[in-house]
Design a protein around this motif. Sequence first.
Motif, PDB file in Angstrom:
ATOM      1  N   VAL A 148      -8.119 -48.510 -12.383  1.00  0.00           N
ATOM      2  CA  VAL A 148      -7.546 -48.097 -11.489  1.00  0.00           C
ATOM      3  C   VAL A 148      -8.275 -47.849 -10.393  1.00  0.00           C
ATOM      4  O   VAL A 148      -8.458 -46.536 -10.407  1.00  0.00           O
ATOM      5  CB  VAL A 148      -5.810 -48.302 -11.146  1.00  0.00           C
ATOM      6  CG1 VAL A 148      -5.558 -48.356 -10.415  1.00  0.00           C
ATOM      7  CG2 VAL A 148      -5.386 -48.254 -12.372  1.00  0.00           C
ATOM      8  N   LEU A 149      -8.743 -48.541  -8.646  1.00  0.00           N
ATOM      9  CA  LEU A 149      -8.685 -48.118  -7.981  1.00  0.00           C
ATOM     10  C   LEU A 149      -7.779 -47.274  -6.750  1.00  0.00           C
ATOM     11  O   LEU A 149      -7.166 -48.285  -6.525  1.00  0.00           O
ATOM     12  CB  LEU A 149     -10.641 -48.871  -6.816  1.00  0.00           C
ATOM     13  CG  LEU A 149     -10.445 -48.666  -5.705  1.00  0.00           C
ATOM     14  CD1 LEU A 149     -11.171 -47.367  -5.941  1.00  0.00           C
ATOM     15  CD2 LEU A 149     -10.986 -49.521  -4.835  1.00  0.00           C
ATOM     16  N   MET A 150      -7.313 -45.782  -6.539  1.00  0.00           N
ATOM     17  CA  MET A 150      -6.452 -45.610  -6.300  1.00  0.00           C
ATOM     18  C   MET A 150      -7.073 -45.622  -4.421  1.00  0.00           C
ATOM     19  O   MET A 150      -7.619 -44.472  -4.320  1.00  0.00           O
ATOM     20  CB  MET A 150      -5.553 -44.422  -6.980  1.00  0.00           C
ATOM     21  CG  MET A 150      -5.664 -44.482  -8.507  1.00  0.00           C
ATOM     22  SD  MET A 150      -4.580 -42.989  -8.957  1.00  0.00           S
ATOM     23  CE  MET A 150      -3.885 -43.797 -10.870  1.00  0.00           C
ATOM     24  N   SER A 151      -5.798 -44.909  -4.134  1.00  0.00           N
ATOM     25  CA  SER A 151      -6.398 -44.772  -2.437  1.00  0.00           C
ATOM     26  C   SER A 151      -5.527 -43.531  -2.028  1.00  0.00           C
ATOM     27  O   SER A 151      -3.885 -44.023  -2.529  1.00  0.00           O
ATOM     28  CB  SER A 151      -6.162 -46.367  -1.911  1.00  0.00           C
ATOM     29  OG  SER A 151      -5.629 -46.673  -1.617  1.00  0.00           O
ATOM     30  N   GLY A 189      -2.377 -49.394  -7.222  1.00  0.00           N
ATOM     31  CA  GLY A 189      -3.858 -49.667  -6.455  1.00  0.00           C
ATOM     32  C   GLY A 189      -4.442 -50.475  -7.184  1.00  0.00           C
ATOM     33  O   GLY A 189      -3.398 -51.315  -7.664  1.00  0.00           O
ATOM     34  N   GLN A 190      -5.180 -50.068  -7.003  1.00  0.00           N
ATOM     35  CA  GLN A 190      -6.749 -51.959  -7.643  1.00  0.00           C
ATOM     36  C   GLN A 190      -7.019 -51.900  -8.338  1.00  0.00           C
ATOM     37  O   GLN A 190      -7.411 -51.222  -9.048  1.00  0.00           O
ATOM     38  CB  GLN A 190      -7.015 -51.788  -5.988  1.00  0.00           C
ATOM     39  CG  GLN A 190      -8.005 -53.540  -6.873  1.00  0.00           C
ATOM     40  CD  GLN A 190      -9.081 -53.653  -6.064  1.00  0.00           C
ATOM     41  OE1 GLN A 190      -8.820 -53.185  -4.193  1.00  0.00           O
ATOM     42  NE2 GLN A 190     -10.000 -54.521  -5.534  1.00  0.00           N
ATOM     43  N   HIS A 191      -6.168 -53.059 -10.085  1.00  0.00           N
ATOM     44  CA  HIS A 191      -6.878 -52.919 -11.010  1.00  0.00           C
ATOM     45  C   HIS A 191      -8.682 -53.661 -11.244  1.00  0.00           C
ATOM     46  O   HIS A 191      -8.393 -54.265 -10.628  1.00  0.00           O
ATOM     47  CB  HIS A 191      -5.859 -53.585 -12.073  1.00  0.00           C
ATOM     48  CG  HIS A 191      -4.798 -52.574 -12.336  1.00  0.00           C
ATOM     49  ND1 HIS A 191      -4.572 -52.478 -13.400  1.00  0.00           N
ATOM     50  CD2 HIS A 191      -3.586 -52.331 -11.722  1.00  0.00           C
ATOM     51  CE1 HIS A 191      -3.529 -50.948 -13.365  1.00  0.00           C
ATOM     52  NE2 HIS A 191      -3.023 -51.045 -12.532  1.00  0.00           N
ATOM     53  N   PHE A 192      -9.496 -52.922 -12.074  1.00  0.00           N
ATOM     54  CA  PHE A 192     -10.546 -53.304 -12.287  1.00  0.00           C
ATOM     55  C   PHE A 192     -10.508 -53.793 -13.864  1.00  0.00           C
ATOM     56  O   PHE A 192     -10.637 -52.802 -14.572  1.00  0.00           O
ATOM     57  CB  PHE A 192     -11.571 -52.515 -11.499  1.00  0.00           C
ATOM     58  CG  PHE A 192     -11.775 -51.834 -10.165  1.00  0.00           C
ATOM     59  CD1 PHE A 192     -11.329 -53.138  -9.248  1.00  0.00           C
ATOM     60  CD2 PHE A 192     -12.917 -50.781  -9.982  1.00  0.00           C
ATOM     61  CE1 PHE A 192     -11.600 -52.560  -8.485  1.00  0.00           C
ATOM     62  CE2 PHE A 192     -12.899 -50.968  -9.285  1.00  0.00           C
ATOM     63  CZ  PHE A 192     -12.306 -51.907  -7.817  1.00  0.00           C
TER      64      PHE A 192
END
Length: 364
Positions: A223-226, A57-60
Amino acid sequence: MKEKGQMNMDASQAPDNARTNQQTISHYQDTAYNSQHFLPQKPRQEQGFLRRMITRGQHFSFSETTASITVKGLDDLTPSAFAINENSPKPSYWNETSLNGEALSGWSQVYIVIASLAAGCLMIALPLLYCIFLLGLFFGKSSIADGWDRIYADIFLGLTLYATLPCLLIYGHFRLVNAGYFFLAPFLKARRVFELNRTTGMVTLFKKGKPFFTHPFIEFDCVLMSSPTQQGLLNYSLTLIHRYQNYSVGVPISGSMGANHKVIEYLRFWNMVQRFMDISQPLPDILVLEPARLRDPTTIAYDKVHGRDPRYWRDMTDEEFAHRMKAIEGEQRNTPATGKAIDIFKGPNSKTSARKKPTNKKKK
Protein backbone atom coordinates in the motif's frame (compact mmCIF):
# COMPACT_ATOMS: atom_id res chain seq x y z
CA MET A 1 41.29 -0.13 0.19
CA LYS A 2 42.23 -1.47 -3.21
CA GLU A 3 43.07 0.86 -6.04
CA LYS A 4 40.87 0.79 -9.11
CA GLY A 5 43.49 -1.08 -11.11
CA GLN A 6 43.67 -3.78 -8.45
CA MET A 7 39.94 -4.39 -8.53
CA ASN A 8 40.06 -6.13 -11.91
CA MET A 9 40.45 -9.86 -11.44
CA ASP A 10 43.55 -11.40 -13.03
CA ALA A 11 43.23 -14.67 -14.91
CA SER A 12 45.34 -16.42 -12.28
CA GLN A 13 42.95 -15.33 -9.54
CA ALA A 14 39.76 -16.42 -11.32
CA PRO A 15 39.73 -20.10 -10.23
CA ASP A 16 40.28 -19.20 -6.55
CA ASN A 17 37.57 -16.57 -6.59
CA ALA A 18 35.23 -18.91 -8.43
CA ARG A 19 35.72 -21.57 -5.74
CA THR A 20 35.02 -18.97 -3.04
CA ASN A 21 31.84 -17.86 -4.76
CA GLN A 22 30.67 -21.47 -5.15
CA GLN A 23 31.06 -21.98 -1.42
CA THR A 24 28.88 -18.99 -0.57
CA ILE A 25 26.02 -19.52 -3.04
CA SER A 26 22.61 -19.12 -1.40
CA HIS A 27 20.22 -22.01 -0.99
CA TYR A 28 16.52 -21.34 -1.31
CA GLN A 29 14.14 -22.80 1.23
CA ASP A 30 10.76 -24.34 0.48
CA THR A 31 9.03 -21.23 1.83
CA ALA A 32 10.77 -18.89 -0.65
CA TYR A 33 8.46 -16.86 -2.91
CA ASN A 34 8.23 -18.08 -6.51
CA SER A 35 5.84 -16.27 -8.83
CA GLN A 36 5.66 -19.36 -11.04
CA HIS A 37 4.67 -21.75 -8.25
CA PHE A 38 2.54 -20.74 -5.27
CA LEU A 39 -0.73 -21.78 -3.67
CA PRO A 40 -3.75 -19.55 -4.33
CA GLN A 41 -4.23 -17.18 -1.41
CA LYS A 42 -7.35 -16.94 0.73
CA PRO A 43 -9.53 -13.86 0.19
CA ARG A 44 -8.98 -11.13 2.74
CA GLN A 45 -11.52 -10.92 5.53
CA GLU A 46 -13.86 -7.99 6.05
CA GLN A 47 -12.05 -5.29 8.02
CA GLY A 48 -13.33 -2.85 10.63
CA PHE A 49 -13.39 0.91 10.25
CA LEU A 50 -10.16 1.49 12.22
CA ARG A 51 -8.33 -1.15 10.22
CA ARG A 52 -9.52 0.37 6.94
CA MET A 53 -8.30 3.79 8.04
CA ILE A 54 -4.87 2.43 8.98
CA THR A 55 -4.47 0.67 5.61
CA ARG A 56 -5.95 3.46 3.51
CA GLY A 57 -3.92 4.24 0.42
CA GLN A 58 -3.17 3.17 -3.13
CA HIS A 59 -2.80 -0.61 -3.41
CA PHE A 60 -0.08 -2.05 -5.66
CA SER A 61 -0.87 -5.58 -6.85
CA PHE A 62 1.51 -8.49 -7.29
CA SER A 63 2.73 -8.59 -10.88
CA GLU A 64 5.15 -10.06 -13.34
CA THR A 65 8.38 -8.20 -12.78
CA THR A 66 10.48 -6.34 -15.32
CA ALA A 67 13.99 -4.87 -15.41
CA SER A 68 12.51 -1.50 -14.41
CA ILE A 69 14.22 0.18 -11.45
CA THR A 70 13.84 3.45 -9.62
CA VAL A 71 16.92 5.66 -9.55
CA LYS A 72 15.62 7.62 -6.57
CA GLY A 73 17.86 6.85 -3.60
CA LEU A 74 20.04 4.49 -5.64
CA ASP A 75 21.94 7.35 -7.29
CA ASP A 76 23.19 8.48 -3.87
CA LEU A 77 25.57 5.51 -3.73
CA THR A 78 28.39 6.07 -6.23
CA PRO A 79 30.97 3.49 -7.37
CA SER A 80 33.77 5.28 -5.51
CA ALA A 81 31.79 5.33 -2.27
CA PHE A 82 30.78 1.70 -2.74
CA ALA A 83 34.42 0.66 -3.31
CA ILE A 84 35.41 1.99 0.13
CA ASN A 85 33.12 -0.44 1.94
CA GLU A 86 33.09 -3.27 -0.62
CA ASN A 87 35.50 -5.44 1.38
CA SER A 88 34.12 -4.47 4.79
CA PRO A 89 33.18 -7.43 7.03
CA LYS A 90 29.92 -5.66 7.85
CA PRO A 91 27.16 -6.99 5.57
CA SER A 92 25.44 -4.62 3.19
CA TYR A 93 21.89 -3.54 3.93
CA TRP A 94 20.90 -5.30 0.69
CA ASN A 95 22.51 -8.52 -0.49
CA GLU A 96 21.61 -11.86 -2.08
CA THR A 97 19.89 -12.99 1.11
CA SER A 98 18.01 -10.06 2.57
CA LEU A 99 16.90 -6.46 2.30
CA ASN A 100 17.21 -4.84 5.71
CA GLY A 101 15.75 -1.60 6.97
CA GLU A 102 17.18 0.35 9.88
CA ALA A 103 16.26 3.57 11.64
CA LEU A 104 18.19 5.89 13.92
CA SER A 105 17.61 5.59 17.64
CA GLY A 106 16.69 8.71 19.61
CA TRP A 107 20.25 9.10 20.88
CA SER A 108 21.62 8.59 17.37
CA GLN A 109 19.53 11.50 16.12
CA VAL A 110 20.88 13.69 18.93
CA TYR A 111 24.43 12.57 18.05
CA ILE A 112 23.95 13.50 14.37
CA VAL A 113 22.55 16.92 15.30
CA ILE A 114 25.55 17.58 17.57
CA ALA A 115 27.98 16.39 14.86
CA SER A 116 26.26 18.66 12.33
CA LEU A 117 26.56 21.63 14.68
CA ALA A 118 30.24 20.84 15.24
CA ALA A 119 30.81 20.70 11.47
CA GLY A 120 29.05 24.05 11.05
CA CYS A 121 31.20 25.63 13.75
CA LEU A 122 34.41 24.31 12.20
CA MET A 123 33.51 25.47 8.71
CA ILE A 124 31.79 28.79 9.39
CA ALA A 125 31.57 30.10 12.95
CA LEU A 126 35.07 29.39 14.27
CA PRO A 127 36.98 30.62 11.18
CA LEU A 128 34.95 33.84 11.38
CA LEU A 129 35.76 34.26 15.09
CA TYR A 130 39.46 33.64 14.45
CA CYS A 131 39.43 36.23 11.66
CA ILE A 132 37.82 38.81 13.97
CA PHE A 133 40.38 37.95 16.65
CA LEU A 134 43.31 38.37 14.27
CA LEU A 135 41.94 41.60 12.84
CA GLY A 136 41.68 43.02 16.34
CA LEU A 137 45.17 41.83 17.13
CA PHE A 138 46.72 43.39 14.03
CA PHE A 139 44.85 46.66 13.93
CA GLY A 140 43.92 47.28 17.54
CA LYS A 141 47.43 48.19 18.73
CA SER A 142 50.58 49.64 17.28
CA SER A 143 52.22 46.22 17.02
CA ILE A 144 51.40 42.54 17.48
CA ALA A 145 53.69 42.28 20.48
CA ASP A 146 51.87 45.14 22.21
CA GLY A 147 48.48 43.71 21.28
CA TRP A 148 49.23 40.25 22.62
CA ASP A 149 48.30 41.02 26.20
CA ARG A 150 46.63 38.79 28.76
CA ILE A 151 43.11 39.50 27.49
CA TYR A 152 43.92 38.43 23.94
CA ALA A 153 45.80 35.39 25.20
CA ASP A 154 42.80 34.32 27.32
CA ILE A 155 40.40 34.80 24.38
CA PHE A 156 42.59 32.74 22.04
CA LEU A 157 43.12 29.98 24.63
CA GLY A 158 39.43 29.82 25.53
CA LEU A 159 38.34 29.75 21.89
CA THR A 160 40.77 26.95 21.11
CA LEU A 161 40.26 24.78 24.21
CA TYR A 162 36.51 25.15 24.70
CA ALA A 163 35.29 25.48 21.12
CA THR A 164 37.75 24.33 18.44
CA LEU A 165 39.09 21.19 20.11
CA PRO A 166 35.68 19.82 21.21
CA CYS A 167 34.28 20.44 17.71
CA LEU A 168 37.30 18.72 16.16
CA LEU A 169 36.89 15.71 18.45
CA ILE A 170 33.14 15.38 17.82
CA TYR A 171 33.31 15.83 14.06
CA GLY A 172 36.47 13.72 13.77
CA HIS A 173 34.77 10.87 15.64
CA PHE A 174 31.74 11.19 13.36
CA ARG A 175 33.88 10.94 10.22
CA LEU A 176 35.83 7.97 11.55
CA VAL A 177 32.61 6.16 12.45
CA ASN A 178 31.28 6.73 8.93
CA ALA A 179 34.54 5.37 7.51
CA GLY A 180 34.17 2.23 9.64
CA TYR A 181 37.16 2.76 11.93
CA PHE A 182 35.20 3.15 15.18
CA PHE A 183 32.25 1.28 16.60
CA LEU A 184 29.32 3.22 17.95
CA ALA A 185 28.25 2.83 21.55
CA PRO A 186 25.29 0.41 21.85
CA PHE A 187 22.81 3.21 22.61
CA LEU A 188 23.90 5.04 19.43
CA LYS A 189 23.52 2.11 17.06
CA ALA A 190 20.69 2.07 14.52
CA ARG A 191 17.76 -0.18 15.34
CA ARG A 192 16.48 -2.82 12.99
CA VAL A 193 13.08 -2.11 11.48
CA PHE A 194 12.44 -4.91 9.00
CA GLU A 195 13.94 -7.73 6.96
CA LEU A 196 12.80 -9.11 3.61
CA ASN A 197 14.50 -12.49 3.14
CA ARG A 198 14.83 -13.88 -0.39
CA THR A 199 16.03 -17.33 0.62
CA THR A 200 13.18 -17.97 3.06
CA GLY A 201 10.48 -15.82 1.47
CA MET A 202 9.70 -14.28 4.86
CA VAL A 203 9.04 -10.69 5.93
CA THR A 204 9.91 -9.72 9.50
CA LEU A 205 9.06 -6.55 11.40
CA PHE A 206 11.18 -5.72 14.44
CA LYS A 207 10.20 -3.88 17.60
CA LYS A 208 12.87 -2.82 20.09
CA GLY A 209 15.38 -5.02 18.28
CA LYS A 210 13.26 -8.18 18.51
CA PRO A 211 10.98 -9.77 15.88
CA PHE A 212 7.41 -8.52 16.26
CA PHE A 213 5.97 -10.70 13.51
CA THR A 214 7.16 -12.88 10.62
CA HIS A 215 4.98 -13.95 7.69
CA PRO A 216 5.42 -15.11 4.07
CA PHE A 217 5.92 -12.31 1.54
CA ILE A 218 2.87 -13.34 -0.50
CA GLU A 219 0.59 -12.73 2.50
CA PHE A 220 1.27 -8.98 2.43
CA ASP A 221 -0.54 -6.27 0.51
CA CYS A 222 1.59 -3.38 -0.73
CA VAL A 223 0.00 0.00 0.00
CA LEU A 224 1.30 3.44 -0.93
CA MET A 225 0.26 5.66 1.96
CA SER A 226 0.29 9.45 1.77
CA SER A 227 0.07 12.30 4.24
CA PRO A 228 0.07 16.08 3.60
CA THR A 229 2.92 18.30 4.71
CA GLN A 230 2.58 21.83 6.11
CA GLN A 231 3.41 23.14 2.64
CA GLY A 232 0.49 21.23 1.09
CA LEU A 233 2.67 18.58 -0.57
CA LEU A 234 2.29 14.84 -0.08
CA ASN A 235 4.74 12.58 1.74
CA TYR A 236 4.63 8.96 0.59
CA SER A 237 5.44 5.73 2.36
CA LEU A 238 5.36 2.29 0.74
CA THR A 239 4.12 -0.14 3.38
CA LEU A 240 3.48 -3.89 3.49
CA ILE A 241 0.25 -4.68 5.35
CA HIS A 242 -0.43 -8.24 6.45
CA ARG A 243 -3.61 -9.44 4.82
CA TYR A 244 -4.86 -11.83 7.50
CA GLN A 245 -3.77 -10.33 10.83
CA ASN A 246 -5.09 -7.13 12.37
CA TYR A 247 -1.74 -5.59 13.22
CA SER A 248 -1.85 -1.86 13.90
CA VAL A 249 1.47 -1.37 12.07
CA GLY A 250 2.91 -2.35 8.72
CA VAL A 251 6.39 -2.82 7.26
CA PRO A 252 7.73 0.52 5.88
CA ILE A 253 9.94 -0.64 3.00
CA SER A 254 10.60 2.61 1.08
CA GLY A 255 12.78 4.44 3.62
CA SER A 256 15.83 4.41 1.35
CA MET A 257 13.90 6.28 -1.35
CA GLY A 258 12.67 9.28 0.58
CA ALA A 259 9.10 10.57 0.76
CA ASN A 260 8.70 13.15 -2.01
CA HIS A 261 8.84 11.38 -5.37
CA LYS A 262 6.29 10.65 -8.07
CA VAL A 263 3.92 7.72 -7.50
CA ILE A 264 5.42 5.78 -10.42
CA GLU A 265 8.82 5.74 -8.71
CA TYR A 266 7.32 3.90 -5.74
CA LEU A 267 5.71 1.47 -8.17
CA ARG A 268 9.13 0.88 -9.74
CA PHE A 269 10.55 0.25 -6.28
CA TRP A 270 7.75 -2.27 -5.62
CA ASN A 271 8.73 -3.95 -8.91
CA MET A 272 12.32 -4.19 -7.62
CA VAL A 273 11.19 -5.62 -4.27
CA GLN A 274 9.07 -8.28 -5.99
CA ARG A 275 11.95 -9.17 -8.29
CA PHE A 276 14.27 -9.47 -5.30
CA MET A 277 11.91 -11.77 -3.41
CA ASP A 278 11.00 -13.89 -6.46
CA ILE A 279 13.50 -16.75 -6.74
CA SER A 280 12.39 -17.43 -10.33
CA GLN A 281 13.86 -14.04 -11.30
CA PRO A 282 17.42 -12.65 -11.12
CA LEU A 283 18.28 -9.95 -8.62
CA PRO A 284 17.58 -6.34 -9.64
CA ASP A 285 20.50 -5.02 -11.67
CA ILE A 286 21.73 -2.22 -9.40
CA LEU A 287 25.09 -1.23 -7.93
CA VAL A 288 24.45 -2.27 -4.33
CA LEU A 289 23.46 -5.81 -5.43
CA GLU A 290 26.21 -6.34 -8.01
CA PRO A 291 28.60 -8.35 -5.77
CA ALA A 292 25.62 -10.44 -4.60
CA ARG A 293 24.89 -11.58 -8.16
CA LEU A 294 27.79 -14.05 -7.89
CA ARG A 295 26.14 -15.75 -4.89
CA ASP A 296 22.53 -16.15 -6.05
CA PRO A 297 21.73 -19.31 -8.09
CA THR A 298 19.03 -17.84 -10.33
CA THR A 299 21.09 -14.73 -11.04
CA ILE A 300 24.24 -16.74 -11.78
CA ALA A 301 22.37 -18.73 -14.43
CA TYR A 302 20.80 -15.57 -15.90
CA ASP A 303 24.11 -13.67 -16.10
CA LYS A 304 25.85 -16.67 -17.70
CA VAL A 305 23.24 -16.83 -20.47
CA HIS A 306 23.27 -13.08 -21.08
CA GLY A 307 27.04 -12.61 -20.72
CA ARG A 308 26.70 -9.82 -18.18
CA ASP A 309 29.92 -8.07 -17.10
CA PRO A 310 30.26 -8.93 -13.37
CA ARG A 311 31.73 -5.48 -12.69
CA TYR A 312 29.45 -3.45 -14.95
CA TRP A 313 28.54 -0.89 -12.26
CA ARG A 314 31.61 -1.02 -10.03
CA ASP A 315 34.14 -0.23 -12.76
CA MET A 316 32.33 2.96 -13.77
CA THR A 317 33.62 6.35 -12.73
CA ASP A 318 31.23 8.46 -10.66
CA GLU A 319 30.60 10.65 -13.71
CA GLU A 320 29.78 7.63 -15.91
CA PHE A 321 27.51 6.27 -13.20
CA ALA A 322 25.60 9.55 -12.87
CA HIS A 323 25.21 9.75 -16.66
CA ARG A 324 23.95 6.15 -16.85
CA MET A 325 21.42 6.64 -14.05
CA LYS A 326 20.10 9.74 -15.76
CA ALA A 327 19.86 7.83 -19.04
CA ILE A 328 17.92 5.01 -17.35
CA GLU A 329 15.49 7.54 -15.91
CA GLY A 330 14.92 8.96 -19.38
CA GLU A 331 14.58 5.55 -21.04
CA GLN A 332 11.94 4.46 -18.52
CA ARG A 333 9.85 7.59 -18.81
CA ASN A 334 7.44 6.05 -21.31
CA THR A 335 7.64 2.41 -20.19
CA PRO A 336 5.42 0.55 -17.67
CA ALA A 337 6.80 0.29 -14.14
CA THR A 338 5.75 -3.36 -13.76
CA GLY A 339 4.55 -6.29 -15.84
CA LYS A 340 1.07 -7.82 -15.98
CA ALA A 341 -0.80 -8.16 -12.70
CA ILE A 342 -0.95 -11.58 -11.01
CA ASP A 343 -4.16 -12.60 -9.29
CA ILE A 344 -2.69 -14.24 -6.20
CA PHE A 345 -6.17 -15.49 -5.18
CA LYS A 346 -6.39 -17.67 -8.31
CA GLY A 347 -2.81 -18.88 -8.57
CA PRO A 348 0.32 -18.33 -10.68
CA ASN A 349 -1.42 -19.11 -13.99
CA SER A 350 -4.05 -16.41 -13.50
CA LYS A 351 -2.06 -13.88 -15.52
CA THR A 352 -2.26 -16.08 -18.63
CA SER A 353 -5.68 -17.68 -18.16
CA ALA A 354 -7.34 -15.31 -20.63
CA ARG A 355 -4.91 -16.00 -23.41
CA LYS A 356 -5.94 -18.20 -26.30
CA LYS A 357 -4.38 -21.65 -26.16
CA PRO A 358 -2.34 -22.62 -29.20
CA THR A 359 -3.67 -25.43 -31.36
CA ASN A 360 -1.75 -28.26 -32.97
CA LYS A 361 -3.71 -28.13 -36.22
CA LYS A 362 -1.52 -28.15 -39.28
CA LYS A 363 -2.11 -25.82 -42.16
CA LYS A 364 -3.44 -27.49 -45.25
